[in-house]
Design an enzyme around this catalytic site. Structure first.
Site, PDB file in Angstrom:
ATOM      1  N   SER A 136       1.976  -0.329   3.226  1.00 32.07           N
ATOM      2  CA  SER A 136       1.286  -0.790   4.427  1.00 32.07           C
ATOM      3  C   SER A 136      -0.005  -0.013   4.587  1.00 32.07           C
ATOM      4  O   SER A 136      -0.090   1.163   4.205  1.00 32.07           O
ATOM      5  CB  SER A 136       2.167  -0.567   5.662  1.00 32.07           C
ATOM      6  OG  SER A 136       1.454  -0.878   6.844  1.00 32.07           O
ATOM      7  N   TYR A 148       7.479   4.388  12.031  1.00 31.22           N
ATOM      8  CA  TYR A 148       7.288   3.295  11.059  1.00 31.22           C
ATOM      9  C   TYR A 148       6.199   3.670  10.054  1.00 31.22           C
ATOM     10  O   TYR A 148       6.384   3.530   8.836  1.00 31.22           O
ATOM     11  CB  TYR A 148       6.902   1.998  11.780  1.00 31.22           C
ATOM     12  CG  TYR A 148       6.447   0.921  10.831  1.00 31.22           C
ATOM     13  CD1 TYR A 148       7.365   0.180  10.092  1.00 31.22           C
ATOM     14  CD2 TYR A 148       5.079   0.658  10.637  1.00 31.22           C
ATOM     15  CE1 TYR A 148       6.943  -0.792   9.189  1.00 31.22           C
ATOM     16  CE2 TYR A 148       4.654  -0.316   9.748  1.00 31.22           C
ATOM     17  CZ  TYR A 148       5.594  -1.030   9.025  1.00 31.22           C
ATOM     18  OH  TYR A 148       5.171  -1.984   8.124  1.00 31.22           O
TER      19      TYR A 148
END
Length: 224
Positions: A136, A148
């Site tokens: 990501s 996250y």
């Protein structure tokens, strides 16, 4: 030409499902691994005999190992694997975060990736295969209190470490790092952001690179 075979986690929707579609169109067989058996069956109906549904939980090493064995038995081998399954959390930051959500997220975003790598390494040591990981853009920047983001930092770091190990076998590792993508990952639609097919195209690009080239990281971010 003999079709190669790709194992995909999180294959029932979003990036995983689009990758399956793009891979089949590019000449691959695909093993579709996810918990939603109904969605996998529907995707197999769409893709045909080049696809095999493999219902299972990505947080289980045993489930992933058995699924890859079934895939290898069905199509002859596992030539590539895409550790794509992942999740976020509802509460951002440390103070507002839910420890139970953290636990589930770490099990999927971190341990699930480890299990895919572990299960696939048995095949790749023999056939010089290709492991792809969904990283990501959040895994390359600091976001206030984000657990996250930290799990995606792990993916990028581990992906680089794996590339060093797998190189000894002639195998390759690619981290595909999206910016914000309009997928079921989010509760609300993100129509102005990337689409799952944008990331799927990056995966197929990396898979199709000449064997002499390891596309180690691909960043795909919204142009707007």
């Amino acid at each position: 030409m003999t079709r190669k075979t790709l194992f995909i986690t999180g294959a029932s929707s979003g990036i995983g499902a689009e990758t399956a579609r793009k891979a089949v169109a590019a000449g691959w067989n695909v093993g579709l691994f996810a918990r939603s058996e109904d969605k996998l069956s529907a995707l197999v109906d769409e893709l045909g005999e080049q696809a095999l549904a493999l219902p299972g939980d990505a947080t289980s090493l045993e489930a992933q190992t058995k699924a890859m064995a079934k895939l290898a038995e069905h199509f002859g081998d596992v030539d590539a694997a895409f550790a794509n399954a992942g999740m976020g959390v509802s509460g951002a930051g440390t103070l507002a975060g839910d420890p139970e959500e953290w636990q589930s997220m770490v099990q999927l975003n971190v341990m699930g990736v480890l299990w895919t790598a572990k299960a696939a390494s048995t095949y790749f040591k023999k056939n010089g295969g290709h492991l792809l990981l969904t990283g990501s853009a959040a895994g390359r920047t600091h976001i206030k209190g984000s657990v996250y983001s930290a799990t995606k930092w792990f993916v990028h770091g581990y992906g680089g470490n794996l590339a060093e190990e797998f190189r000894e076998w002639g195998a390759r590792v690619t981290v595909v790092a999206p910016g914000m993508v309009d997928t079921p990952f989010f509760d609300e639609a993100k129509p102005d952001k990337l689409k799952p097919e944008d990331i799927a195209e990056a995966v197929v690009y990396a898979l199709g690179a000449n064997k002499r080239a390891n596309v180690q990281e691909v960043f795909v971010v919204p142009s707007g």
